[in-house]
Design a protein around this motif. Structure first.
Motif: not given
Ligand SMILES: [Zn+2]
Length: 316
Positions: A231, A234, A255-256, A259-260
């Motif tokens: 994060h 980002e 992110k997909r 991160g997620e």
């Protein structure tokens, strides 16, 4: 023998880029795709499979930046024997020689090829945090590599940066190109670093980011820090992310795919611990995760990651 062919152009991060594929004869063996992600900036995309004799244990991405004064290599491969093959990959697009090697991590394929380039005059650059972990794991990595590579490991000696940088961030000017070597927090390994090129918006993310394939949480990883570091990254708002593993892409895909998944691991396991759910029940309940099943190696790794996340968060 190395031949080069030009593939159809394809989109990375919303940019149209030329994709060059390096095709090696069986003797050369190194299976790295040379992909230009911005002008003069290249990813060397390795396979997402396991380490093998044939891939020289480079089942990861390297990269390089062509400057007016020489090439900056991002990570150096797992052995000195793969050095000439990496040179062939850079020589396919530039006559400049490799003058600098930046190490982003301490896993074998990020740095055990350093000695080859240092012998040819390249300066090895790394943060002190990264070097510390490299030294801690060098012997165990060499033992495991010997099982996979046998004679191809011959001559490989662990050589770390001679003047490790005692800071969390360093602004480098290499061949007139500004690049920032950053530690934003621990991730896959303690001391993992990023190389950020602010002018082009390209981020070499090392093992902070895995795309297309599922990331692996190991006992040496720091799962909560990894999530937080992602994060923090980002905020750089990179246009192109060159991950440690998988194809370069934009931040949305990072992110997909990473991160997620990190968010999900920490959130779900924290909730399980809060409910006193035993580890085997947690792993079983979360073994199917539809949002992430498209990632390569999901079946083998999701359970291991849940297990390791549980053990780490439980110990906090
Ligand atoms: Zn890796």
């Amino acid at each position: 023998m190395v031949t080069l062919r030009s593939n159809a152009r394809r989109s990375v991060g919303g940019l149209w880029i030329g994709l060059l594929t390096l095709v090696c004869a069986p003797a050369a063996a190194l299976d790295l795709q040379v992909t230009e992600v911005a002008s003069g900036i290249y990813a060397l995309v390795g396979p997402t499979e396991n380490r093998t004799y044939d891939n020289d244990a480079i089942n990861a991405n390297l990269g390089f930046i062509v400057t007016p004064e020489g090439v900056v290599l991002v990570d150096s491969g797992a052995t000195v024997q793969s050095g000439p093959l990496i040179e062939q990959a850079t020589a396919a697009v530039t006559e400049q020689s490799i003058r600098w090697v930046v190490n982003l991590g301490s896993q074998d394929h990020r740095w055990l090829g350093n000695a080859y380039f240092a012998e040819r005059g390249a300066r090895i650059i790394a943060l002190a945090r990264t070097v510390e972990t490299q030294r801690a794991y060098a012997d165990s990595h060499l033992v495991r590599l010997r099982e996979t590579l046998g004679d191809r490991l011959e001559g490989t000696v662990p050589l770390t940066a001679p003047e490790p940088i005692e800071a969390d961030r360093a602004s480098l000017d290499l061949g007139g190109v500004r690049m920032d070597l950053l530690w934003l927090g621990d991730a896959h390994y303690v001391g993992d670093a990023l190389l950020w090129l602010p002018e082009s918006g390209v981020l070499f993310a090392g093992d902070l980011v895995y795309l297309d394939r599922i990331l692996g949480v190991w006992p040496h990883s720091r799962i909560r820090a990894w999530r937080d570091t992602f994060h923090a990254m980002e905020a750089l708002e990179p246009t192109v992310v060159v991950p440690g593993h998988g194809n370069p892409a934009d931040l949305a895909k990072a992110k997909r795919d990473t991160g997620e998944y990190l968010d999900w691991l920490v959130r779900e396991v924290e909730a399980a611990l809060g409910n006193w759910e035993p580890i085997d029940e947690t792993v079983e309940r979360l073994a199917d995760a539809p949002d992430f099943e498209h990632l390569e190696h999901f079946d083998g790794w999701n359970r291991r990651n849940l297990n390791q996340t549980y053990l780490q968060l439980e110990a906090e």
